[in-house]
Structure formats: C-alpha cells, structure tokens
Design an enzyme around this catalytic site. Structure first.
Site, PDB file in Angstrom:
ATOM      1  N   HIS A   7      53.742  34.464  34.650  1.00  0.00           N
ATOM      2  CA  HIS A   7      52.943  34.558  35.723  1.00  0.00           C
ATOM      3  C   HIS A   7      51.447  34.769  35.845  1.00  0.00           C
ATOM      4  CE1 HIS A   7      53.932  38.851  35.431  1.00  0.00           C
ATOM      5  NE2 HIS A   7      52.772  39.014  36.097  1.00  0.00           N
ATOM      6  N   GLU A  43      54.380  43.544  46.226  1.00  0.00           N
ATOM      7  CA  GLU A  43      54.166  42.122  45.475  1.00  0.00           C
ATOM      8  C   GLU A  43      55.060  41.028  45.945  1.00  0.00           C
ATOM      9  OE1 GLU A  43      55.539  43.576  41.476  1.00  0.00           O
ATOM     10  OE2 GLU A  43      56.511  41.619  41.521  1.00  0.00           O
ATOM     11  N   GLN A  60      51.978  35.770  41.076  1.00  0.00           N
ATOM     12  CA  GLN A  60      52.398  37.024  41.537  1.00  0.00           C
ATOM     13  C   GLN A  60      51.139  37.678  42.501  1.00  0.00           C
ATOM     14  OE1 GLN A  60      52.046  40.436  38.551  1.00  0.00           O
ATOM     15  NE2 GLN A  60      54.046  41.242  39.234  1.00  0.00           N
ATOM     16  N   HIS A  84      45.185  39.532  36.656  1.00  0.00           N
ATOM     17  CA  HIS A  84      45.852  39.243  35.168  1.00  0.00           C
ATOM     18  C   HIS A  84      46.515  38.121  34.772  1.00  0.00           C
ATOM     19  CE1 HIS A  84      49.007  41.347  37.300  1.00  0.00           C
ATOM     20  NE2 HIS A  84      49.918  40.562  36.406  1.00  0.00           N
ATOM     21  N   GLU A 134      49.424  40.729  30.421  1.00  0.00           N
ATOM     22  CA  GLU A 134      50.821  41.163  30.278  1.00  0.00           C
ATOM     23  C   GLU A 134      51.666  40.568  29.557  1.00  0.00           C
ATOM     24  OE1 GLU A 134      51.982  41.402  34.764  1.00  0.00           O
ATOM     25  OE2 GLU A 134      53.861  41.882  34.090  1.00  0.00           O
TER      26      GLU A 134
HETATM   27  N1  CMX Z   1      40.526  42.440  34.194  1.00  0.00           N
HETATM   28  C1  CMX Z   1      39.512  42.657  33.476  1.00  0.00           C
HETATM   29  N2  CMX Z   1      38.815  43.815  33.081  1.00  0.00           N
HETATM   30  C2  CMX Z   1      39.336  44.768  33.977  1.00  0.00           C
HETATM   31  C3  CMX Z   1      40.569  44.763  34.743  1.00  0.00           C
HETATM   32  C4  CMX Z   1      41.055  43.560  34.886  1.00  0.00           C
HETATM   33  N3  CMX Z   1      42.280  43.373  35.660  1.00  0.00           N
HETATM   34  N4  CMX Z   1      40.659  46.235  35.183  1.00  0.00           N
HETATM   35  C5  CMX Z   1      39.875  46.846  34.619  1.00  0.00           C
HETATM   36  N5  CMX Z   1      39.027  46.080  34.032  1.00  0.00           N
HETATM   37  C6  CMX Z   1      37.773  46.594  33.180  1.00  0.00           C
HETATM   38  C7  CMX Z   1      36.708  47.065  34.011  1.00  0.00           C
HETATM   39  O1  CMX Z   1      36.002  46.180  34.886  1.00  0.00           O
HETATM   40  C8  CMX Z   1      35.998  48.165  33.161  1.00  0.00           C
HETATM   41  O2  CMX Z   1      34.957  47.435  32.530  1.00  0.00           O
HETATM   42  P1  CMX Z   1      33.403  48.247  32.436  1.00  0.00           P
HETATM   43  O3  CMX Z   1      33.680  49.253  31.673  1.00  0.00           O
HETATM   44  O4  CMX Z   1      32.958  47.143  31.495  1.00  0.00           O
HETATM   45  O5  CMX Z   1      33.114  48.261  34.007  1.00  0.00           O
HETATM   46  C9  CMX Z   1      36.998  48.596  32.380  1.00  0.00           C
HETATM   47  O6  CMX Z   1      37.904  47.370  32.352  1.00  0.00           O
HETATM   48  C10 CMX Z   1      37.694  49.914  32.754  1.00  0.00           C
HETATM   49  O7  CMX Z   1      38.269  49.631  34.043  1.00  0.00           O
HETATM   50  P2  CMX Z   1      38.332  50.760  35.234  1.00  0.00           P
HETATM   51  O8  CMX Z   1      38.085  50.293  36.540  1.00  0.00           O
HETATM   52  O9  CMX Z   1      37.701  52.023  34.918  1.00  0.00           O
HETATM   53  O10 CMX Z   1      39.948  51.125  35.243  1.00  0.00           O
HETATM   54  P3  CMX Z   1      40.857  51.951  34.109  1.00  0.00           P
HETATM   55  O11 CMX Z   1      40.381  51.990  32.733  1.00  0.00           O
HETATM   56  O12 CMX Z   1      41.402  52.991  34.950  1.00  0.00           O
HETATM   57  O13 CMX Z   1      41.928  51.050  34.354  1.00  0.00           O
HETATM   58  C11 CMX Z   1      43.199  49.412  33.246  1.00  0.00           C
HETATM   59  C12 CMX Z   1      41.978  49.565  33.630  1.00  0.00           C
HETATM   60  C13 CMX Z   1      43.371  47.906  32.509  1.00  0.00           C
HETATM   61  C14 CMX Z   1      43.812  50.321  32.062  1.00  0.00           C
HETATM   62  C15 CMX Z   1      44.566  49.457  34.312  1.00  0.00           C
HETATM   63  O14 CMX Z   1      44.043  48.436  35.289  1.00  0.00           O
HETATM   64  C16 CMX Z   1      45.746  49.047  33.953  1.00  0.00           C
HETATM   65  O15 CMX Z   1      46.530  50.131  33.186  1.00  0.00           O
HETATM   66  N6  CMX Z   1      46.371  47.959  34.056  1.00  0.00           N
HETATM   67  C17 CMX Z   1      47.991  47.725  33.719  1.00  0.00           C
HETATM   68  C18 CMX Z   1      48.798  48.012  34.759  1.00  0.00           C
HETATM   69  C19 CMX Z   1      48.444  47.056  36.088  1.00  0.00           C
HETATM   70  O16 CMX Z   1      47.566  46.283  35.997  1.00  0.00           O
HETATM   71  N7  CMX Z   1      49.496  46.938  37.061  1.00  0.00           N
HETATM   72  C20 CMX Z   1      49.330  46.109  38.279  1.00  0.00           C
HETATM   73  C21 CMX Z   1      49.929  44.777  37.926  1.00  0.00           C
HETATM   74  C22 CMX Z   1      51.618  45.140  37.912  1.00  0.00           C
HETATM   75  C23 CMX Z   1      52.563  43.933  37.648  1.00  0.00           C
HETATM   76  O17 CMX Z   1      51.831  42.852  37.038  1.00  0.00           O
HETATM   77  O18 CMX Z   1      53.776  43.822  37.780  1.00  0.00           O
HETATM   78 CO    CO Z   2      52.101  40.840  36.328  1.00  0.00          CO
END
Ligand code: CMX
Ligand code: CO
Length: 146
Positions: A7, A43, A60, A84, A134
């Site tokens: 997705h 979602e 998604q 993502h 993912e």
């Molecule tokens: N794509 C690209 N970059 C991303 C991002 C994304 N989706 N999300 C965060 N970032 C970047 C930010 O821009 C930031 O970059 P800078 O330091 O250059 O500004 C950096 O990563 C850190 O971001 P943050 O805002 O401080 O956020 P966190 O570190 O707290 O979290 C992450 C980032 C990836 C660890 C968190 O989003 C995560 O755990 N993601 C996985 C879970 C998820 O996304 N769940 C929702 C979807 C569920 C599903 O698909 O079923």
């Molecule tokens: Co997803």
C-alpha cells in the site's frame, strides 16, 4: 523477499471527506476500515488491484486519532500527502532482520498488528533517503474480506 507494493499510506485531516474524493474522482471504494489505537490512526483501505502472489495493493488513507501520533505529528508539520510506502512480503520477520543487518534502523523489535490483521514493521525514513518504509505480511484470510 519483497514482492509487491502492499500500500501507499496517505495522511489526511478528514478521512470521510478524503474517502469521498477517491470515490468521486477515481471510483475507488472502501474495501476495509478500522481504528488502530496502537498506531493512533483511523484508516480506510481502498483496494487497487490483486497481484500474482495472492496479495493485493491498496491506498491506505490515514486520519490521526491523537495529535501526538506518528501521523498527527507528520500532518502538523507537512499537511496532507503521502506519508509512507509499504512493501509486501511473505516473511516480514526474516526480511526485517536481513535489512537490519544492512545497517538500516528497523523501528520495532517484533512486528506489530497492522490493517486487516497483517503484521507490520517500519524502517526509519532517515535511513531510507527520506521515505518512511513499511514491511507487511498480510493475514492469510485478508483477501476474502469484503
Ligand atoms: N516520511 C519522511 N520523513 C519523516 C516522516 C515520514 N513519514 N516522519 C518523520 N519524518 C522525519 C521528520 O521530518 C524529521 O526530520 P528532520 O529531523 O529532518 O526534521 C525526522 O523524521 C524525525 O521526525 P519527528 O517529527 O521528530 O518524528 P519522530 O522521530 O517522533 O517519529 C517516526 C518519526 C518515523 C519514528 C514515526 O513517524 C514512526 O514511528 N512511524 C512508524 C509508525 C507509523 O507511521 N504509523 C502510522 C501508520 C500506520 C500504518 O501504516 O498502519
Ligand atoms: Co501503512
């Protein structure tokens, strides 16, 4: 082995309005919807096509259930858009370990529960050229759902 796009995750402020846009504009219907409190999302999965390995590809659509969730934080910073991508695999555990061994941060020690009973994990976007990635293993009966 990663065998398909499972997705594309799209963050939105209003799930119902976004679902209606995809229905009215492209004719895509909701295949499945759920709330995943662990991920902090409401979602909708829109099925785009089946694939030769028995899996499928979806959009998604994701609305945050709380501001401090991954999607909530991302929306506040970036607004709506592609959040993502997700690759499908028959073996999320094995593929995640192999990718971890290449020096890419895998966010979870063990895969967690995703859409439709799938098992999911994420690769850190900073290790993937800016793309939150993912990995998904579908539940065996996911294709039967309506
Ligand atoms: N794509 C690209 N970059 C991303 C991002 C994304 N989706 N999300 C965060 N970032 C970047 C930010 O821009 C930031 O970059 P800078 O330091 O250059 O500004 C950096 O990563 C850190 O971001 P943050 O805002 O401080 O956020 P966190 O570190 O707290 O979290 C992450 C980032 C990836 C660890 C968190 O989003 C995560 O755990 N993601 C996985 C879970 C998820 O996304 N769940 C929702 C979807 C569920 C599903 O698909 O079923
Ligand atoms: Co997803």
């Amino acid at each position: 082995m990663l065998t398909r796009i499972d997705h594309i995750g799209i963050a939105c402020f209003d799930l119902d309005k976004t679902v209606e846009f995809y229905r009215a504009t492209y004719g895509f219907e909701v295949f499945h919807s759920e709330v995943n409190e662990e991920q902090g999302v409401r979602e909708a999965m829109l099925k785009i096509n089946g694939t030769s390995d028995g899996g499928a590809s979806y959009l998604q659509l994701l609305e945050p259930t709380r501001e401090d969730s991954a999607v909530g934080k991302w929306l506040a910073k970036n607004g709506e858009g592609v959040h993502h991508i997700a690759f499908g695999t028959a073996d999320v555990d094995g593929d995640a370990e192999a990718i971890r061994g290449k020096g890419v941060r895998v966010l979870y020690d063990e895969p967690r529960t995703g859409s439709m009973g799938s098992r999911i994990t994420f690769l850190h976007p900073k290790d993937c050229h800016g793309v939150l990635t993912e990995l998904v293993t579908s539940a065996p009966d996911a294709q039967a759902e309506h």
